[in-house]
Scaffold this motif. Structure first.
Motif, PDB file in Angstrom:
ATOM      1  N   SER A  80       0.667  -1.338   0.073  1.00  0.00           N
ATOM      2  CA  SER A  80      -0.032  -0.054  -0.106  1.00  0.00           C
ATOM      3  C   SER A  80       1.019   1.198   0.013  1.00  0.00           C
ATOM      4  CB  SER A  80      -0.987  -0.019   1.216  1.00  0.00           C
ATOM      5  OG  SER A  80      -0.339  -0.025   2.303  1.00  0.00           O
ATOM      6  N   THR A  81       0.259   2.288   0.031  1.00  0.00           N
ATOM      7  CA  THR A  81       0.980   3.661   0.017  1.00  0.00           C
ATOM      8  C   THR A  81       2.025   3.738   0.965  1.00  0.00           C
ATOM      9  OG1 THR A  81      -1.007   4.452  -0.655  1.00  0.00           O
ATOM     10  CG2 THR A  81       0.768   6.108  -0.279  1.00  0.00           C
ATOM     11  N   LEU A  91      -3.437  10.604   6.057  1.00  0.00           N
ATOM     12  CA  LEU A  91      -2.412  11.537   6.279  1.00  0.00           C
ATOM     13  C   LEU A  91      -2.918  13.289   6.397  1.00  0.00           C
ATOM     14  CD1 LEU A  91       0.128  10.510   3.395  1.00  0.00           C
ATOM     15  CD2 LEU A  91       0.391  10.226   5.717  1.00  0.00           C
ATOM     16  N   TRP A  93      -3.442   9.954  19.225  1.00  0.00           N
ATOM     17  CA  TRP A  93      -4.644   9.644  18.709  1.00  0.00           C
ATOM     18  C   TRP A  93      -5.497  10.082  19.706  1.00  0.00           C
ATOM     19  CZ3 TRP A  93      -6.238  10.998  14.083  1.00  0.00           C
ATOM     20  CH2 TRP A  93      -5.311  10.462  12.835  1.00  0.00           C
ATOM     21  N   GLY A  98      -8.953  -0.840   7.266  1.00  0.00           N
ATOM     22  CA  GLY A  98      -7.865   0.302   7.166  1.00  0.00           C
ATOM     23  C   GLY A  98      -7.239   0.776   8.336  1.00  0.00           C
ATOM     24  N   VAL A 120      -9.603   1.663  13.492  1.00  0.00           N
ATOM     25  CA  VAL A 120      -9.412   1.416  15.007  1.00  0.00           C
ATOM     26  C   VAL A 120     -10.144   2.110  15.836  1.00  0.00           C
ATOM     27  CG1 VAL A 120      -7.486  -0.324  14.607  1.00  0.00           C
ATOM     28  CG2 VAL A 120      -6.881   2.061  15.112  1.00  0.00           C
TER      29      VAL A 120
HETATM   30  N1  LIG Z   1      -5.851   5.361  16.125  1.00  0.00           N
HETATM   31  C1  LIG Z   1      -5.851   6.102  14.888  1.00  0.00           C
HETATM   32  N2  LIG Z   1      -6.715   7.159  14.469  1.00  0.00           N
HETATM   33  C2  LIG Z   1      -6.997   7.268  13.330  1.00  0.00           C
HETATM   34  N3  LIG Z   1      -6.027   7.142  12.220  1.00  0.00           N
HETATM   35  C3  LIG Z   1      -5.131   5.982  12.809  1.00  0.00           C
HETATM   36  C4  LIG Z   1      -5.089   5.712  13.739  1.00  0.00           C
HETATM   37  N4  LIG Z   1      -4.136   4.615  13.793  1.00  0.00           N
HETATM   38  C5  LIG Z   1      -3.400   4.625  12.389  1.00  0.00           C
HETATM   39  N5  LIG Z   1      -4.256   5.632  11.762  1.00  0.00           N
HETATM   40  C6  LIG Z   1      -3.947   6.014  10.449  1.00  0.00           C
HETATM   41  O1  LIG Z   1      -3.789   4.601   9.712  1.00  0.00           O
HETATM   42  C7  LIG Z   1      -3.117   5.493   8.349  1.00  0.00           C
HETATM   43  C8  LIG Z   1      -2.342   3.816   7.937  1.00  0.00           C
HETATM   44  O2  LIG Z   1      -3.589   3.349   7.456  1.00  0.00           O
HETATM   45  P1  LIG Z   1      -3.171   1.787   6.390  1.00  0.00           P
HETATM   46  O3  LIG Z   1      -4.447   1.107   6.085  1.00  0.00           O
HETATM   47  O4  LIG Z   1      -2.018   1.070   7.026  1.00  0.00           O
HETATM   48  O5  LIG Z   1      -2.515   2.642   5.135  1.00  0.00           O
HETATM   49  P2  LIG Z   1      -2.124   2.212   3.887  1.00  0.00           P
HETATM   50  O6  LIG Z   1      -2.667   0.809   3.572  1.00  0.00           O
HETATM   51  O7  LIG Z   1      -2.761   3.295   2.816  1.00  0.00           O
HETATM   52  O8  LIG Z   1      -0.495   2.376   3.985  1.00  0.00           O
HETATM   53  C9  LIG Z   1      -1.937   6.242   8.971  1.00  0.00           C
HETATM   54  O9  LIG Z   1      -1.656   7.328   7.938  1.00  0.00           O
HETATM   55  C10 LIG Z   1      -2.591   6.464  10.472  1.00  0.00           C
HETATM   56  O10 LIG Z   1      -2.823   8.001  10.350  1.00  0.00           O
END
Ligand SMILES: Nc1ncnc2c1ncn2[C@@H]1O[C@H](COP(=O)(O)OP(=O)(O)O)[C@@H](O)[C@H]1O
Ligand SMILES: O=C(CO)[C@@H](O)[C@H](O)COP(=O)(O)O
Length: 533
Positions: A16-17, A341, A355, A444, A448
């Motif tokens: 992913s990104t 982001l 968070w 994603g 959570v």
């Molecule tokens: N508790 C949280 N609340 C809101 N956003 C969160 C939390 N924990 C992680 N994230 C967000 O999840 C994002 C990553 O999600 P992910 O699905 O792994 O991304 P990708 O698959 O595009 O790489 C991070 O940029 C982060 O901001």
């Protein structure tokens, strides 16, 4: 003949990104092992921010393909340390960020076919790419989009054929830009892969074909005939483009057995099957296995809304793609570039790096935010196609200095309510109907966060659920697709398991009083942002 009694496991990847994740599941689809490489922090030598590099030209966003290769070397070593027995893996598949293109050099096939098991992949493939990969966050191809639409007979005709009007991040316009502005790189590339088919190639030991489902995010594939559209190809490159892309294949395909590199280096079985990789949203749909009327909400780097379709109706907005599994012959997708982001940037600004602290701010405000609203676009938006910017309003609808929000807590809620209102409004405009039987299933990284999901439930007026098996449906979907396609190919039944979901947020009954008027205000506010041109 496959021994039906031996232990069988299945491996999935998600390129992913921001990170590369790997997951091993058993025959019952239960999770056995996981590993995760974060591009910015684990591979700082590539100097990415959020997994990407910003170019000099406005809207230009790329990623170095060697970063993904090196991340694979690292994630494989992590699986070794975790004690994975690779000889039990019967099949593997993967997901990847959509639309990005990987430009292979002339000797790529010989390099992939003769990898030495004594060395890392990244040292052997260091010269296998002719340029960095334009990725889905790139918004620099508006002129190419208009030219492609015109060549095919207009935006409606392009949408009828390919499932989408021309979008900046789609691979066809990106290829056109390369052909037009960097012809030497275009000519130097023997093959062009999507990120998904590129990642698959590493396991297959040859350039893997593009699958129908991720291939529908290119503005080049006829989603009805599942062949490249000749006019679209002609508008984006020269007569060599079709051979650079190769012929697309069904997503549920076994492409071959794993390359000897992985057999000799990690102890995979020589007959371990490689199943076509696909896009991360496509894979998320496969992992969520949504019921009719349910909508997937992926909260990764981007936010997306997804649902399965039985027919390829041309959308007034958003995209129709060929689906990833026989159960979902087509799918609808809406993508919002300002997802995690943007939330993370504003969390850092308003509450610091936690968070929990950000959620404390949300809890100190009320639904509807006393009429204060905001739209925060840190990057050019995809839905709708507007430039980055910020617009805040007070309860009287005053914008600008007079409307300055009274504190960090109001801004935090304005950001999330604004995002949820945008998702809901554009989904309705794209014909995605929600009724009392609808459910949103979130997945994603941000899924959570229960405070965030409560805001989505309230604004959508729909209960929000999460999947119990895993918070990343794209990754789980990759491993499950490997298992399902292997099972269909060998005729051996797996016990498998039905997905289970749990409710995490139920809407309060005052949606109509609070959020309906805000939806109308949101529509006026977003109209003030300059369009991409
Ligand atoms: N508790 C949280 N609340 C809101 N956003 C969160 C939390 N924990 C992680 N994230 C967000 O999840 C994002 C990553 O999600 P992910 O699905 O792994 O991304 P990708 O698959 O595009 O790489 C991070 O940029 C982060 O901001
Ligand atoms: O462009 C799109 C979908 O059309 C994006 O959703 C990318 O596929 C990136 O996915 P994430 O890394 O945000 O999951």
């Amino acid at each position: 003949m496959t021994d039906e009694t031996r232990k069988k496991t299945f491996l999935g990847f998600d390129f992913s990104t921001q990170r590369l994740k790997a997951l091993v599941i058993g025959e019952d689809y239960g999770v056995l092992h996981e590993a995760n490489v974060e591009f910015d922090s684990d591979l700082p030598e590539f100097r990415t921010a959020g997994g990407v590099l910003r170019g000099q030209q406005r809207g230009e966003v790329t990623a170095p393909p060697l970063l993904w290769v090196k991340a694979l070397d690292m994630v494989m070593d992590m699986l070794v340390v975790a004690g994975v027995d690779f000889s039990t893996i019967e099949a593997l598949s993967g997901a990847a960020q959509q639309h990005g293109s990987v430009w292979w050099s002339k000797d790529c096939e010989s390099k992939l076919a003769s990898l030495s098991p004594d060395e890392f992949l990244h040292t052997q493939l260091a010269t296998a790419f002719v340029t960095n990969s334009p990725v889905w966050m790139d918004s620099s191809t508006t002129a190419d989009c208009r030219a492609l639409e015109e060549a095919v007979g207009g935006p409606e005709e392009l949408a009828r054929i390919t499932g989408s009007t021309a979008y900046e991040r789609f691979t066809g316009p990106q290829i056109r830009k390369m052909y037009r502005s960097r012809e030497r790189a275009y000519r130097a590339a023997a093959r062009i892969s999507l990120v998904s088919s590129f990642a698959c190639s590493l396991f297959l030991g040859r350039v893997a074909p593009i699958d129908y489902s991720d291939g529908s995010g290119m503005n080049l594939l006829d989603i009805h005939s599942k062949k490249w559209d000749e006019k679209a190809l002609k508008a984006c490159g020269d007569e060599t483009l079709e051979s650079k892309l190769g012929s697309p294949v069904p997503t549920a395909s076994v492409l071959g057995t794993i390359s000897p590199y992985f057999v000799q280096r990690y102890g995979f079985r020589p007959d371990c099957r490689v199943v076509a990789f696909t896009g991360d949203n496509n894979s998320a749909l496969a992992g969520l296995r949504l019921r009719a009327g349910w909508v997937g909400l992926s909260l990764g780097t981007s936010d997306t809304l997804l649902c399965g379709l039985s027919r390829p109706a041309a959308p007034p907005a958003g995209h129709v793609l060929v689906g990833p599994t026989p159960a979902a012959p087509y799918m609808a997708l809406l993508c919002f570039a300002n997802g995690s982001l943007t939330r993370q940037n504003h969390r850092d600004r308003l509450a610091g790096p936690s968070w929990d602290a950000f959620n404390d701010l949300l809890r100190s405000t009320v639904r509807g935010n006393m009429g204060y609203m905001g739209i925060y676009l840190d990057t050019a938006e995809i839905t709708p196609r507007v430039r980055a910017g910020r617009h805040e309003e007070d309860a009287a609808g005053r914008a600008g200095r007079a409307a300055r929000l009274p504190g960090a807590a109001y801004e935090a809620r304005a950001l999330l309510e604004g995002q949820a209102l945008g998702r809901r409004l554009h989904a309705a405009d794209a014909g995605l109907a929600l009724d009392s039987s609808s459910r949103v299933v979130a997945t994603g990284g941000a899924s959570v966060n229960k405070e965030l999901l409560q805001i989505f439930a309230d604004v959508f007026n729909t209960p929000v659920y999460v999947q119990n098996e895993h918070a990343n449906a794209a990754l789980l979907g990759a491993a499950i697709r490997a298992a399902d396609v292997w099972s269909a190919d060998t005729g051996i039944k797996l016990s498998g398991s039905e997905p289970s979901v749990s409710p995490v947020a139920t809407p309060y009954p005052d949606h109509d009083q609070i959020y309906k008027p805000m939806m109308a205000r949101y529509r006026q506010m977003i109209a003030t942002f300059p369009k991409l041109e």
